[in-house]
Scaffold this active site. Structure first.
Site, PDB file in Angstrom:
ATOM      1  N   GLU A 280      42.040  46.739  32.349  1.00  0.00           N
ATOM      2  CA  GLU A 280      43.150  46.588  33.298  1.00  0.00           C
ATOM      3  C   GLU A 280      44.360  47.406  32.855  1.00  0.00           C
ATOM      4  O   GLU A 280      44.969  47.104  31.829  1.00  0.00           O
ATOM      5  CB  GLU A 280      43.564  45.122  33.425  1.00  0.00           C
TER       6      GLU A 280
ATOM      7  N   GLU B 194      47.202  35.762  40.909  1.00  0.00           N
ATOM      8  CA  GLU B 194      47.970  35.809  39.657  1.00  0.00           C
ATOM      9  C   GLU B 194      49.415  36.118  40.031  1.00  0.00           C
ATOM     10  O   GLU B 194      49.818  37.288  40.085  1.00  0.00           O
ATOM     11  CB  GLU B 194      47.412  36.862  38.700  1.00  0.00           C
TER      12      GLU B 194
END
Length: 259
Positions: free
Chosen positions: A135, A232
């Site tokens: 990520e 998130e």
């Protein structure tokens, strides 16, 4: 159709961590993810989850307060990385996590990239049953983090050439890094194995920022629907009070299935 996961590190913080899976299930989420599950024993997590799927966990970051953000790309920390990865792999296997995000750490330069690639290759060999993600994180939120560009991540994934390693697309970080998260999605879609969403620019409830969540769901569905879409974000109010976006997307999903 896409499945929706609640990030338990960000959502349902009104209650203790091990109470959050039950809240997530009752509020309509199909599963959960948690950044760092390591403060609670695996057996306690198993009881708390009660069969609820786990979409993703991260490898341990080290001492967060001291600035650690993982070790995979940090030269000289290979043994620390390998110990932490094996611990993460044990948690991921026991909790049946669909993905394990390998944190790169604070580093820069060609030596760091070589270290990163070598550690990732080792990790793939050590845990042949696990799927890994990378990520890119933006430097405002994560100063000095090695992996801070989607093209860089794509190159590393392509070089490793393993079907068990993919790109973790976080809408928030993609927009902060490259300006247009939609273009990042289109460029990297075939590499993306896990998705995280938040509103932009406030990182509150998902929506806005020129990125269409219904279109994202349609794209995931068109690709086979296997990827999780994880929430998130930082709730603007109480978590449950801000889940209108989830209700709308799941209602749309029901209509599409029924229609």
């Amino acid at each position: 159709m896409p499945r929706f996961a609640a990030n338990l590190t960000y959502l349902f913080t009104e209650v203790p961590m091990l109470d959050r899976p039950d809240w997530a299930a009752r509020c309509g989420f199909d599963g959960v993810e948690v950044l760092f599950p390591y403060d609670q024993p695996m057996a306690d997590w198993e009881r708390a989850l009660n069969g609820l799927p786990v979409a993703l966990i991260n490898t341990p970051p080290g001492d967060w307060a001291a600035g650690d953000r993982g070790f995979a790309a940090v030269p000289g920390m290979e043994l620390r990385f390998r110990d932490s990865f094996l611990r993460a792999a044990e948690y991921a296997t026991r909790l049946r996590a669909a993905r394990l995000h390998v944190m790169a750490g604070v580093a820069k330069g060609p030596q760091a990239e070589q270290c990163y690639v070598e550690n990732l290759a080792w990790a793939l060999d050590q845990a042949p049953e696990l799927c890994l993600t990378l990520e890119p994180l933006n430097p405002d939120d994560m100063p000095g983090y090695f992996l801070n560009d989607y093209d860089q991540a794509a190159r590393i994934i392509d070089d490793l050439a393993s079907p068990r390693i993919g790109l973790q697309f976080d809408l928030w970080h993609a927009a902060r890094l490259h300006g247009d998260a939609g273009l990042v999605w289109e460029d990297q879609r075939h590499r993306i194995s896990h998705i995280q969403i938040a509103g932009f620019p406030g990182r509150n409830e998902p929506g806005g920022g020129g990125f269409s969540l219904p279109d994202l769901c349609d794209a995931v569905d068109a690709d086979g629907g296997a990827r999780w879409i994880s929430a998130e974000y930082r709730p603007a109010r109480g978590t449950a009070q801000g889940l209108g976006w989830l209700t709308a997307l799941k209602s749309r999903r029901t209509l599409l299935i029924g229609g």
